[in-house]
Design an enzyme around this catalytic site. Structure first.
Site, PDB file in Angstrom:
ATOM      1  N   GLY A  72       0.809  -1.216   0.000  1.00 24.49           N
ATOM      2  CA  GLY A  72       0.000   0.000   0.000  1.00 24.49           C
ATOM      3  C   GLY A  72       0.844   1.268   0.000  1.00 24.49           C
ATOM      4  N   CYS A 326       2.224   2.814  12.857  1.00 25.78           N
ATOM      5  CA  CYS A 326       3.386   3.625  12.501  1.00 25.78           C
ATOM      6  C   CYS A 326       3.618   4.723  13.525  1.00 25.78           C
ATOM      7  CB  CYS A 326       3.185   4.278  11.142  1.00 25.78           C
ATOM      8  SG  CYS A 326       2.039   3.406  10.098  1.00 25.78           S
TER       9      CYS A 326
HETATM   10  C1  LIG Z   1      -1.710  -0.239   5.973  1.00 27.21           C
HETATM   11  C2  LIG Z   1      -2.104   0.941   5.169  1.00 27.21           C
HETATM   12  C3  LIG Z   1      -1.249   1.453   4.183  1.00 27.21           C
HETATM   13  C4  LIG Z   1       0.119   0.891   3.942  1.00 27.21           C
HETATM   14  O1  LIG Z   1       0.087  -0.390   3.368  1.00 27.21           O
HETATM   15  P1  LIG Z   1       1.390  -1.318   3.425  1.00 27.21           P
HETATM   16  O2  LIG Z   1       1.056  -2.466   2.547  1.00 27.21           O
HETATM   17  O3  LIG Z   1       1.569  -1.710   4.855  1.00 27.21           O
HETATM   18  O4  LIG Z   1       2.523  -0.510   2.909  1.00 27.21           O
HETATM   19  C5  LIG Z   1      -1.688   2.532   3.451  1.00 27.21           C
HETATM   20  N1  LIG Z   1      -2.894   3.074   3.654  1.00 27.21           N
HETATM   21  C6  LIG Z   1      -3.739   2.606   4.587  1.00 27.21           C
HETATM   22  C7  LIG Z   1      -5.077   3.229   4.743  1.00 27.21           C
HETATM   23  C8  LIG Z   1      -3.375   1.526   5.373  1.00 27.21           C
HETATM   24  O5  LIG Z   1      -4.203   1.088   6.308  1.00 27.21           O
END
Ligand SMILES: *Cc1c(COP(=O)(O)O)cnc(C)c1O
Length: 393
Positions: A72, A326
């Site tokens: 993400g 985070c």
């Molecule tokens: C977890 C999350 C991300 C990041 O995704 P990753 O795969 O952990 O890098 C981005 N946006 C939202 C809304 C998330 O919950």
């Protein structure tokens, strides 16, 4: 304590056994590089296309509009930075919100340092973007609107269709971070006029380190990783074949089970919310009462420090979160809770519990009973609570 009640599914989820099973042969048997010519390896190309197809179908998109990434965060970075660069000659203004994930917020800040202007929209007390504010923020040089589908902390679902329509009417690109929403709510990219959409495997019972960016055909976007010709030359690097099979299987599963799973989760979640609000005084629910993710509950307990609550829950085998993973460990209250208007001291006493389909009402009884005990214990030691009680008399 042998019991483990995992209520942090917004941070990550368990990889479903059927997903692991589907992935395994791509480590041990079909390990060839999809770019190689011999059929042993080249058949993996076909496998990747099949996964793209599954994902495209889930979104009402075309197969060639799905681009695999490492998750993400990468998808969000790519969507913002690479469109900003590609459309920079048309304008340098971007609109997003104050409650985005840091993958969006920090990408936006990065762009601000490079001559772009970013408007961060406020949200209402439930965490919903106000459409009039969005309309008012649009300028002739606005090139991109990025609004998350659903919030990872408070679970609020945005009026994405209406936002997409506004963007579309003005000829502005629309990106949505659907990392939390995808797999929990039905999404159709055409109906919502979505031009780009980010999602991640590990938030929907798939593996970590794999995600995708949907990019509507015709959107100009720069390559994010330069090198080989993978992902239609837009994102180089040997494909993560096991991961791609994992996310494809997870998405197929998420779509297949969505209705039943979210119905059950909603019921158990509402039971959790009801019991907490009724049985623990000086407590509020954060986020929208109904327009929220089926698995999300977020509370603020007055006269409580979120971290000590988490530690005591952990001692009882309960995994929760005080904000996003985070930012845990930092003492700043969550930017999302501040954006919905909570004072610092209330935001500090917040707890996010995010369910999965395995959580039962019996689990919730144990959690609420534990919470009641812990909250009472922490409050009893709080001088603020003592003062408050004195004033009540
Ligand atoms: C977890 C999350 C991300 C990041 O995704 P990753 O795969 O952990 O890098 C981005 N946006 C939202 C809304 C998330 O919950």
């Amino acid at each position: 304590m042998s019991k483990l009640i995992y209520l942090d599914n917004a941070a990550t989820t368990k990889t479903a056994p059927e997903v692991v099973e589907a992935m395994l042969p791509y480590f041990t048997e079909y390990y060839g590089n999809p770019s190689s010519v011999y059929s042993f390896a080249a058949q993996n190309k076909e496998v990747i296309t099949q996964q793209r197809e599954i994902i495209a179908n889930a979104l009402g998109a075309k197969t060639e509009e799905i681009y695999f990434t490492a998750g993400g965060s990468e998808s969000d970075n790519w969507a913002l930075k690479a469109t900003a660069e590609a459309y920079g000659n048309k304008g340098k203004h971007i609109i997003t919100t104050k409650i985005e994930h840091h993958a969006i917020l920090h990408s936006a800040e990065y762009l601000e340092k490079r001559g772009y202007e970013v408007t961060y929209l406020d949200v209402d007390e439930y965490g919903v973007v106000k459409l009039d504010d969005l309309k008012a923020a649009i300028r002739p040089d606005t090139i991109l609107i990025s609004v998350m589908f659903a919030n990872n902390e408070i679970g609020t679902i945005q009026p994405i269709k209406e936002i997409g329509e506004i963007a579309h009417e003005h000829g502005i690109l629309f990106h949505t971070d659907a990392v939390q929403a995808f797999g929990q709510v039905p999404i159709n990219v055409d109906e919502c006029h979505i031009d780009m959409l980010s999602a991640s495997g590990h938030k929907l019972n798939g593996p970590k380190g794999i995600g995708f960016l949907y990019i509507r055909k015709g959107v100009k976007i720069r390559s994010f990783v330069h090198g080989g010709a993978q992902e239609r030359k837009r994102r180089a690097g040997t494909e993560n074949v096991p991961g791609i099979v994992g996310i494809g299987t997870a998405i197929e599963r998420a779509v297949r089970t969505m209705q039943e799973r979210t119905k059950k989760e909603t019921e158990v979640r509402d039971y959790l919310i009801k019991r907490v609000l009724e049985e623990i005084p000086y407590t509020r629910l954060n986020g929208h009462p109904t327009k929220r993710l089926p698995n999300n509950a977020n509370f603020s307990f007055q006269f409580i420090e979120g971290e000590s609550l988490l530690i005591r829950l952990d001692m009882k085998g309960i995994c929760g979160s005080s904000g996003s993973a985070c930012t845990s460990g930092s003492l700043d209250p969550s930017h999302v809770l501040l954006a919905i208007g909570l004072p610092h001291e209330i935001a500090h006493g917040s707890l996010r519990l995010t369910l999965n389909e395995e959580i039962t009402k019996e689990d919730i009884d144990y959690v609420v009973d534990s919470l009641k005990e812990i909250v009472a214990y922490i409050r009893q030691m709080s001088p603020l609570y003592e003062d408050f009680l004195k004033k009540q008399k």
